[in-house]
Every structure is written in structure tokens, then in C-alpha cells.
Design an enzyme around this catalytic site. Sequence first.
Site, PDB file in Angstrom:
ATOM      1  N   LYS A 122       0.844  -1.202   0.000  1.00  0.00           N
ATOM      2  CA  LYS A 122       0.000   0.000   0.000  1.00  0.00           C
ATOM      3  C   LYS A 122       0.879   1.252   0.000  1.00  0.00           C
ATOM      4  CE  LYS A 122      -0.395  -0.290   5.037  1.00  0.00           C
ATOM      5  NZ  LYS A 122      -1.261  -0.728   6.160  1.00  0.00           N
TER       6      LYS A 122
ATOM      7  N   TYR B   4      15.332  30.471   7.018  1.00  0.00           N
ATOM      8  CA  TYR B   4      14.075  31.155   7.363  1.00  0.00           C
ATOM      9  C   TYR B   4      13.956  31.369   8.864  1.00  0.00           C
ATOM     10  CZ  TYR B   4      11.844  30.525   2.778  1.00  0.00           C
ATOM     11  OH  TYR B   4      11.503  30.576   1.467  1.00  0.00           O
TER      12      TYR B   4
HETATM   13  C1  LIG Z   1      -0.468  -1.655   6.910  1.00  0.00           C
HETATM   14  C2  LIG Z   1      -1.058  -2.956   7.280  1.00  0.00           C
HETATM   15  C3  LIG Z   1      -0.259  -4.107   7.362  1.00  0.00           C
HETATM   16  C4  LIG Z   1       1.245  -4.061   7.290  1.00  0.00           C
HETATM   17  O1  LIG Z   1       1.690  -3.597   8.541  1.00  0.00           O
HETATM   18  P1  LIG Z   1       3.244  -3.448   8.882  1.00  0.00           P
HETATM   19  O2  LIG Z   1       3.243  -3.006  10.300  1.00  0.00           O
HETATM   20  O3  LIG Z   1       3.757  -2.391   7.962  1.00  0.00           O
HETATM   21  O4  LIG Z   1       3.880  -4.752   8.656  1.00  0.00           O
HETATM   22  C5  LIG Z   1      -0.885  -5.331   7.552  1.00  0.00           C
HETATM   23  N1  LIG Z   1      -2.224  -5.395   7.699  1.00  0.00           N
HETATM   24  C6  LIG Z   1      -3.011  -4.313   7.685  1.00  0.00           C
HETATM   25  C7  LIG Z   1      -4.470  -4.457   7.878  1.00  0.00           C
HETATM   26  C8  LIG Z   1      -2.469  -3.057   7.478  1.00  0.00           C
HETATM   27  O5  LIG Z   1      -3.254  -1.974   7.489  1.00  0.00           O
END
Ligand SMILES: *Cc1c(COP(=O)(O)O)cnc(C)c1O
Length: 338
Positions: free
Chosen positions: A31, A236
Amino acid sequence: MGLQIDIQAMLANHAALAAQAPGARAAAVVKADAYGLGADKVAPALYAAGVRDFFVALAREGRAIRPLLPDDARINVLSGHMEGEDLTGLTPVLNSPAQFFRDRAMRPGQPFAIQLDTGMNRLGMEAPEWAALRDEALAAAPAFIMSHLACADEPDHPANAAQLAAFRAMTDGCNVPRSLAATGGILLGPDYHFDLVRPGVGLYGGMPFANARPVVNLSLRVIQTRDVKAGEIVGYGATWHAGRDSRIATVDAGYADGILRALSSSGAMLFAGQTACPIVGRVSMDLITVDVTDLRTVPDRLDLICPRQPIDRLADLAGTIGYEILTALGLRYQRTYL
Ligand SMILES: *Cc1c(COP(=O)(O)O)cnc(C)c1O
């Protein structure tokens, strides 16, 4: 500007996490553009290494990688079946009775999965909702049933055991593959592994996978250096004054590239991956100023992310977590894949 992504290290991290859960299939969470690293490169590399289960947050993320992966790759969409969404070739993880009935009415015979809420109170069906449609859902043969842990990065947190017990209570006897663990859950041990594990951040070199190989290296170019006299200001808001005659290097990325403004006058950049040079003054949109007075040479590049300053160290300096450092990495970097 150079963002280097070590695909071999990423694959080694996947293999290492998969080896910790030998009884389960190891998916990959890609993702948010594979946590900022480029899902178009990361997902096919994982597929080539044997991964067949992928997770994205949004259907449009799934549609983006669907053409890049052969048909036997399963792309699961964590936000489920949102109204009006085209889910062709994707597997929605249905989070509510409303999503379940919408999906079954519109996609009969197409693959789906179920998410249950075991206490995090973010996504998934709650126990009474699940009890009410469990028989109908199981009759439609979900690809798997999953839940998500709220505190898996804290092994001693009582929420872990509570969520595990709730998950078992809701799914024992279902005879469908089950999934509970992300990176942190894998490290909690075999009770948490079930049939499918869903590592994300650990693949990309982040905590809580302390033994991860570093995947990201971020090196920025020095545009200009200048000598400033004791008492002069830099940047800045004139938040930094030279306490001595100093040499300041200005490098070619800033908060628009995901280098959080919270690193102003707190972080460091490394010369040749070794010698820390403090970030001085405010991080601006496209530029950072760095005190290189103590270097014997004038650098032409400085490293922000490297083995000596991994993403979680940078996260500590910025008051955040490695996940945010990664997903903030902007689109202006030239990404190079090793
Ligand atoms: C983002 C997510 C993961 C992966 O989690 P990590 O901590 O990055 O390994 C797995 N399952 C769900 C439902 C998530 O939202």
C-alpha cells in the site's frame, strides 16, 4: 538527488520474515506505493521471488499494479468494497455487513475476504455483526478471514493476547484460511501466524523488524557552500546563528520531498555515510542547510538515510515513526533500484 532502493535487501527481508512463520504463506503489503518506494518495481520483484498475495489500501492502488502482475497474483484491497469502485481482478477485504451485502449482490462468484474487528476499533465486523452473517459468508467461501493487531510492536502489551483470543473465538471452526499478523505480529511468535502473514514495514527495513537489512539510501547533492562568520544567521526565521565561523552546505531537497520540517536544527546528514554534519536552521521546501565546518573537504553529496542513520533513527529525530519517514518520501527523487 538520489533515492536508492535495494531490491535484493527487500527480498531478503521478506524471506527472513517468511522464515519466522514457516507454517504460513507470506504476503506482502504494498500500500501507499510500497511505503513510498515504488509499488511498480517492488511488487513485480516480490512476485518474481514467489510472493502471490499482495495487500493495498485502496482499489485504485490495486488497479495500478494489476497489469504488472500475472493472473495468479492475488491483490487484496483493505478498504473493501466501496460504493462505485471497480474491483475487477481484485479481492476486496469486506469490513462491514454493508460492504458484504453490496459485494455479494454486485460480484457474486468473485473472490472476497472478510475483516473482523478484534478490538482495534478501526476496520472490520464486530462480533455480533459477524455472528449474524457468518453462515452466509462462509457459504460464499471467503478467500481468508483477517484481523489486525493494534499493539504488535509492543510484545508485552495485553491487547495482543486479548485480540488473539477474540480472533480465535470468532474464527475457530470456520475452516477458512486466517490472517492476523503484520510485521509486528510475525515477531510475536507462532500463535499469531495462522495461515497468511502480512508484512509491510519490515520488508522496507523498518522497525519493529530490528534485524531488517536496510533498503533505502537517500543521498542529496550539495548545490552550494558558503562561509559564514560567527553571529550570522542561516535560513528562514533566523532560527540558527553561527556560534563560530562556519561553512554551510545547501543540499537539494526539503520538506516538499518528505524531509520533515521537524528535522530543522535537530537532524544530521552524513558525509560519506560516516561523519555526522548537523542540519542547521529550518528545513525549507526544496533545500536544507548543513554545517560542514568540521569536514576536511567540501562535500558534493551528503546522506540523509544510510546504514549509520536508518529510517527509524531519522524518525526519532523528527518525533515520528519509520513508516511516516518512508511514506513521506516525495516524487521528486530520482529512484534507483539495485
Ligand atoms: C499496513 C497494514 C499491514 C502491514 O503492517 P506493517 O506493520 O507495515 O507490517 C498489515 N495489515 C493491515 C491491515 C495493514 O493496514
